[in-house]
Design a protein around this motif. Structure first.
Motif, short mmCIF file in Angstrom:
data_model
loop_
_atom_site.label_atom_id
_atom_site.label_comp_id
_atom_site.label_asym_id
_atom_site.label_seq_id
_atom_site.Cartn_x
_atom_site.Cartn_y
_atom_site.Cartn_z
N GLY A 60 0.77 -1.24 0.00
CA GLY A 60 0.00 0.00 0.00
C GLY A 60 0.80 1.27 0.00
N VAL A 61 1.93 1.35 0.73
CA VAL A 61 2.74 2.57 0.80
C VAL A 61 4.19 2.20 0.52
CG1 VAL A 61 3.53 4.47 2.26
CG2 VAL A 61 1.21 3.60 2.52
N ARG A 62 4.79 2.84 -0.46
CA ARG A 62 6.19 2.58 -0.76
C ARG A 62 7.06 3.24 0.29
NH1 ARG A 62 6.45 4.45 -6.93
NH2 ARG A 62 5.30 6.19 -5.96
N ARG A 63 8.11 2.56 0.71
CA ARG A 63 8.98 3.08 1.75
C ARG A 63 9.55 4.43 1.37
NH1 ARG A 63 10.96 -1.26 5.22
NH2 ARG A 63 12.62 0.10 5.94
N ARG B 199 7.22 -7.93 14.59
CA ARG B 199 7.06 -8.99 13.60
C ARG B 199 7.17 -10.34 14.31
NH1 ARG B 199 11.09 -6.16 9.29
NH2 ARG B 199 9.57 -4.76 8.30
N ALA B 200 6.45 -11.33 13.78
CA ALA B 200 6.39 -12.64 14.41
C ALA B 200 7.64 -13.46 14.10
CB ALA B 200 5.14 -13.38 13.93
N GLY B 201 7.77 -14.56 14.83
CA GLY B 201 8.86 -15.48 14.57
C GLY B 201 8.81 -16.00 13.15
N GLY B 202 9.95 -16.10 12.51
CA GLY B 202 10.02 -16.54 11.12
C GLY B 202 10.00 -15.40 10.12
N ALA B 203 9.58 -14.23 10.54
CA ALA B 203 9.57 -13.06 9.65
C ALA B 203 10.96 -12.41 9.64
CB ALA B 203 8.53 -12.05 10.11
N THR B 204 11.19 -11.57 8.65
CA THR B 204 12.45 -10.84 8.57
C THR B 204 12.52 -9.84 9.72
OG1 THR B 204 12.45 -11.03 6.17
CG2 THR B 204 13.86 -9.34 7.14
N GLY B 205 13.66 -9.79 10.38
CA GLY B 205 13.80 -8.89 11.50
C GLY B 205 14.10 -7.46 11.07
N PHE B 206 14.20 -6.57 12.05
CA PHE B 206 14.54 -5.18 11.80
C PHE B 206 16.06 -5.01 11.85
CE2 PHE B 206 10.37 -5.08 13.94
CZ PHE B 206 9.62 -4.49 12.93
N GLY B 207 16.58 -4.11 11.04
CA GLY B 207 18.01 -3.88 11.00
C GLY B 207 18.37 -2.41 11.16
N GLU B 208 19.62 -2.11 10.97
CA GLU B 208 20.10 -0.74 11.15
C GLU B 208 19.49 0.21 10.13
OE1 GLU B 208 24.33 -0.71 11.19
OE2 GLU B 208 24.49 -1.83 13.09
N ASP B 209 19.25 -0.27 8.91
CA ASP B 209 18.62 0.60 7.91
C ASP B 209 17.21 1.00 8.33
OD1 ASP B 209 20.87 0.47 6.37
OD2 ASP B 209 20.08 -1.00 4.94
N ASP B 210 16.47 0.04 8.91
CA ASP B 210 15.13 0.35 9.41
C ASP B 210 15.21 1.39 10.52
OD1 ASP B 210 13.62 -1.62 7.85
OD2 ASP B 210 14.64 -3.11 9.08
N ALA B 211 16.17 1.20 11.44
CA ALA B 211 16.30 2.13 12.56
C ALA B 211 16.63 3.54 12.08
CB ALA B 211 17.39 1.63 13.52
N THR B 212 17.49 3.64 11.06
CA THR B 212 17.85 4.95 10.52
C THR B 212 16.65 5.64 9.89
OG1 THR B 212 20.13 4.22 10.11
CG2 THR B 212 19.33 6.14 8.87
N GLU B 213 15.86 4.87 9.15
CA GLU B 213 14.68 5.43 8.50
C GLU B 213 13.66 5.90 9.53
OE1 GLU B 213 11.47 4.22 4.99
OE2 GLU B 213 12.81 2.71 5.84
#
Length: 353
Positions: free
Chosen positions: A3-6, A144-158
């Motif tokens: 729905g929304v592009r990053r 996010r649930a187990g098995g999903a992609t985790g959050f990283g440094e790029d996410d934190a910066t954004e």
């Protein structure tokens, strides 16, 4: 990502923050926007009192069985826990990713071991305290649930770049819409929260105030009350918050321990705010200067432009310039509107003569 592009997220959030929504509506729309852009299982967002850090309103993007009192208990149970909001609030960068904070071992966190993972199967957490000029106005967490992609440094910066934008939307929303008249209280508005977070006693006036404060789907011990109670049980914050009711008026929620009662019992009171309570909030929300605050204080005392000029050793033209700046920052067009915004209306049924 749905729905929304990053790459559009910041621009969309800036438009939303400038839209003039009341705080609860802004929180809901901001949470939905983040949810769609970040692709998470659950996201919760809250506004907080800038003076105490206590929750004043909260929203979530999914209907999960989340009890506010349980959340606040785990949030405060271990002062050394990882990724706590209180610790993020004083960092230069107020964003934390649990996986990074724990060096890849989130089980080091009490909240994760006993709350996030067993209750909701949440494996990944990213949190942000929303600040403008080092003042906190709210916070949010995404999961996010187990098995999903985790959050990283790029996410934190954004997300760090979005924090001030969301804070500006929250503080703008505090002053949006008319301040309605509170009902007359016939006596103290007090409730008692026992150690198990149940309400054991309540005055009739407390029940009337709760009907105006509490969102329809929440329990009695909802966000602001739960956080005020936690501030008493886990010292470190002042147990008071200025909360705007869904019906439009302001209340001050305070909590204090009870003596002679069972251990853990806390009294919660609801009071109508004074002019100082709202003035300090408006000063913080609108970024008024010390001189502008002094002008506002004299306006509230009914002083004319000439009287303000004499009191502050200014020219009348300078006072008018300050008033124009104050009107622009607070979103009003006249002294009368300014006074109405800062001076709570008299309760219904009260004869002011």
């Amino acid at each position: 990502m749905v729905g929304v592009r990053r790459r559009d997220l910041r621009a969309r959030m800036e438009l939303l923050a400038a839209a003039g929504l009341e705080t609860h509506d802004f929180l809901f729309e901001a949470a939905e926007l983040l949810d769609r852009a970040m692709g998470v299982e659950f996201l919760c967002a809250a506004s907080t009192d800038p003076a105490t850090g206590l929750v004043t309103a909260s929203v979530g993007t999914r209907p999960i069985e989340l009890c506010d009192s349980e959340f606040t208990r785990y949030e405060n149970a271990d002062p050394a826990d990882l990724n706590r909001l209180a610790e993020l609030a004083v960092r230069p960068n107020p964003v934390g990713v649990l996986a990074l904070e724990s060096a890849g071992d989130p089980a080091r966190s009490l909240r994760y071991r006993e709350f996030l993972r067993p209750r909701f199967d949440f494996e990944h957490e990213l949190r942000c305290v929303c600040r403008v000029s080092e003042v906190g106005w709210g916070a949010f967490g995404m999961y996010r649930a187990g098995g999903a992609t985790g959050f990283g440094e790029d996410d934190a910066t954004e997300i760090a770049a979005l924090g001030p934008v969301i804070a500006s939307g929250i503080r703008r929303g505090l002053l949006t819409g008319p301040v309605s008249t509170a009902p007359e209280l016939t006596g103290p508005a007090v409730l008692v929260v026992d150690a198990d977070d149940t309400v054991s006693a309540m005055t009739p006036d407390a029940s009337a105030v709760l009907a105006r404060l509490r969102p329809p789907s929440s329990g009695v011990v909802f966000g602001p009350i739960a956080d005020a109670v936690a501030a008493v049980r886990f010292p470190g914050r002042r147990a008071a918050a200025r909360v705007r009711a869904v019906t439009g008026e302001w209340w001050v929620v305070r909590a204090a321990p009870l003596t002679g009662a069972p251990p853990g019992a806390v009294a919660v009171t609801f009071e109508r705010p004074g002019v100082v309570d709202l003035l300090s909030l408006v000063v913080a929300a609108c970024g008024l200067t010390a001189r502008e605050r002094a002008v506002v204080d004299l306006v509230l005392r009914g002083r004319s432009t000439a009287e303000i000029a004499r009191a502050l050793h200014l020219s009348a033209y300078t006072v008018q310039d300050h008033l124009k700046a104050i009107f622009a920052k607070t979103g009003v067009r006249s002294r009368r509107e300014l006074v109405a915004r800062l001076r709570p209306p008299e309760p219904l049924g009260v004869d002011t003569n």
